[in-house]
Scaffold this motif. Sequence first.
Motif, PDB file in Angstrom:
ATOM      1  N   VAL A 209     -24.679   4.561 -30.708  1.00 25.06           N
ATOM      2  CA  VAL A 209     -23.284   4.919 -30.961  1.00 25.06           C
ATOM      3  C   VAL A 209     -22.740   4.177 -32.181  1.00 25.06           C
ATOM      4  O   VAL A 209     -21.903   4.701 -32.923  1.00 25.06           O
ATOM      5  N   GLN A 210     -23.217   2.953 -32.432  1.00 21.96           N
ATOM      6  CA  GLN A 210     -22.785   2.233 -33.630  1.00 21.96           C
ATOM      7  C   GLN A 210     -23.221   2.952 -34.894  1.00 21.96           C
ATOM      8  O   GLN A 210     -22.464   3.047 -35.867  1.00 21.96           O
ATOM      9  N   MET A 211     -24.434   3.480 -34.863  1.00 20.62           N
ATOM     10  CA  MET A 211     -24.922   4.224 -36.024  1.00 20.62           C
ATOM     11  C   MET A 211     -24.169   5.549 -36.176  1.00 20.62           C
ATOM     12  O   MET A 211     -23.952   6.023 -37.298  1.00 20.62           O
ATOM     13  N   GLY A 212     -23.784   6.142 -35.063  1.00 23.20           N
ATOM     14  CA  GLY A 212     -22.989   7.361 -35.138  1.00 23.20           C
ATOM     15  C   GLY A 212     -21.645   7.102 -35.791  1.00 23.20           C
ATOM     16  O   GLY A 212     -21.183   7.870 -36.645  1.00 23.20           O
ATOM     17  N   THR A 213     -21.016   6.009 -35.410  1.00 25.94           N
ATOM     18  CA  THR A 213     -19.741   5.628 -36.025  1.00 25.94           C
ATOM     19  C   THR A 213     -19.924   5.318 -37.508  1.00 25.94           C
ATOM     20  O   THR A 213     -19.110   5.716 -38.351  1.00 25.94           O
ATOM     21  N   ALA A 214     -21.021   4.627 -37.828  1.00 23.56           N
ATOM     22  CA  ALA A 214     -21.299   4.299 -39.234  1.00 23.56           C
ATOM     23  C   ALA A 214     -21.504   5.562 -40.058  1.00 23.56           C
ATOM     24  O   ALA A 214     -21.060   5.644 -41.213  1.00 23.56           O
ATOM     25  N   ALA A 215     -22.182   6.554 -39.475  1.00 21.04           N
ATOM     26  CA  ALA A 215     -22.420   7.812 -40.194  1.00 21.04           C
ATOM     27  C   ALA A 215     -21.114   8.521 -40.529  1.00 21.04           C
ATOM     28  O   ALA A 215     -21.002   9.188 -41.564  1.00 21.04           O
ATOM     29  N   LEU A 216     -20.104   8.362 -39.667  1.00 23.02           N
ATOM     30  CA  LEU A 216     -18.829   9.033 -39.878  1.00 23.02           C
ATOM     31  C   LEU A 216     -17.874   8.245 -40.769  1.00 23.02           C
ATOM     32  O   LEU A 216     -17.010   8.824 -41.427  1.00 23.02           O
ATOM     33  N   THR A 217     -18.025   6.923 -40.798  1.00 27.84           N
ATOM     34  CA  THR A 217     -17.025   6.102 -41.479  1.00 27.84           C
ATOM     35  C   THR A 217     -17.525   5.377 -42.720  1.00 27.84           C
ATOM     36  O   THR A 217     -16.728   5.065 -43.611  1.00 27.84           O
ATOM     37  N   GLU A 218     -18.830   5.095 -42.796  1.00 26.09           N
ATOM     38  CA  GLU A 218     -19.349   4.334 -43.933  1.00 26.09           C
ATOM     39  C   GLU A 218     -19.931   5.274 -44.990  1.00 26.09           C
ATOM     40  O   GLU A 218     -20.556   6.274 -44.649  1.00 26.09           O
ATOM     41  N   ARG A 219     -19.725   4.938 -46.236  1.00 26.57           N
ATOM     42  CA  ARG A 219     -20.272   5.723 -47.326  1.00 26.57           C
ATOM     43  C   ARG A 219     -21.044   4.820 -48.279  1.00 26.57           C
ATOM     44  O   ARG A 219     -20.665   3.676 -48.510  1.00 26.57           O
ATOM     45  N   ARG A 220     -22.093   5.358 -48.837  1.00 26.77           N
ATOM     46  CA  ARG A 220     -22.979   4.576 -49.691  1.00 26.77           C
ATOM     47  C   ARG A 220     -22.252   4.004 -50.908  1.00 26.77           C
ATOM     48  O   ARG A 220     -22.510   2.883 -51.336  1.00 26.77           O
ATOM     49  N   TYR A 221     -21.332   4.770 -51.488  1.00 26.61           N
ATOM     50  CA  TYR A 221     -20.705   4.351 -52.740  1.00 26.61           C
ATOM     51  C   TYR A 221     -19.230   3.991 -52.594  1.00 26.61           C
ATOM     52  O   TYR A 221     -18.563   3.723 -53.579  1.00 26.61           O
TER      53      TYR A 221
END
Length: 512
Positions: A209-221
Amino acid sequence: MAVLVVLLVGVLTLVACITTFVHQHFNYWKRRGIPHEAPSIPFGNTSELMKTMQISDIFKRTYFLFRNKTDGPFVGFYMYFKKMVIVTDIDFAKTVLIREFDKFHDRGIFHNEVDDPLTANLVNIEGQKWKTLRQKLTPTFTSGKMKTMFPSVLNVGDEMIRVFERKISQSKDSLEITDLLACFTADVIGCCAFGIDCNCLSDPKAEFVQMGTAALTERRYGKTLDLFLFGAPKLAAKLRMKEYVQRVEDFYMNIIRNTVDYRVKNKVKRNDFMDMLIDMKLKYDNGDKLNGLTFNEIAAQAFLFFLAGFETSSTTMGFALYELACNQDIQDKLRTEVDGVLEKHNGKLDYDSMREMTYLEKVIDETMRKRPVVGHLIRVATQRYEHSNPKYYIEEGTGVIVPSWAIHHDPEFYPEPEMFIPERFDEEQVKQRPACTFLPFGDGPRNCIGLRFGRMQVIVGMALLIHNFRFELHPTKTVVPLEYKTDDILLSSKGGIHLKVTRRINESSVTA
């Protein structure tokens, strides 16, 4: 000295060219005589974006500013340097989504299948590739397939009830329900899309679930270059840019690779979404490229299935429980239906009894009407569109926004739109409304392919929760009216949703 003069002239010429280009760009709609709000440079009409207004709310404001006040079906809009139109006529929404789909079949969203394979999913890809993939995946979302996955969803639902009970015993004051609901949908999709027990309900800090949240909120750039991916997706792909941070890509690619290898090697069958994807991969490996999918293609679809169902379904459930807490009479009516259906089926919730909960479906529909998690639909003109009014043509490459949140709140279609009235979705009322006035899953050939699954998990979760608990507003912790995050592309509550949750005493607590 002469060199400095030449450099100075060059710089001034460059500045003049840039100034002319910017001026020409931000006068595009004015030159054409198309109604629009005056833009500011460089934000266009989105200066409040990610600051004080959510993106769909900006589209909603524009819709109501011009609705029934122009001679055409849309108004002009600038999102930074991207030219767009916002649909203000419901019949034109049908044209874009259904009638002339061939002119608006792409979304214009960044995808880079070579360097960033998870982005090459059904939502993002375009043209014939999209059409072919859609045809391959459609059979995996039939009602028959949903029925085979129902027991897995129900098992996770039972665990959710046990977790709610524990949380209530630990905190008798209030519960923040959005995180618990997100763990429920993460466990459901982890089971059905990845074939793993990720145990997010028992461990809210689980990596899945942490990775799911990261996929939605974190961006590479970061957010600034994220706008470049949105505004120039094809150029960004050519520059080999990527959307997701590396740890997210590595995590999901490894999970999918390990799951596929294990199931193929050990001939494991679980009657879930992953089984269907593996079957298509094996077809491809055996030479049937027409009906098969590569490993990267199945990885992208599994990842999409998770992202599309993880936050949207849990947020919808949170909004629904909030509305039921605000409207105790509706909650009581719904509970009477749920209890009655369960009693009729000897306390058993299964796929067939679930479909008898018609009032629950109306409650969910009214929730998605009032608070659609995806508040707008985006398309891009793939060829020039000509309207009966010649002034209102759309050039190829122009973005087209169908502002679903605004349409859902248009009193012409939904009187007293801020009221929560599930009866709006009685069959007769639905028939009286024009097409494309209810768009939580989109419409036309490019609607949400997983809508059956999304509805199923929401219905199961809601039925179990309403049967076992009562939800009320907390006098100090519940925010009324609900506030939304401004920096999220999806509609979600700011600070979560805090409700008073109590176990039903001396009443049946059968969950399945």
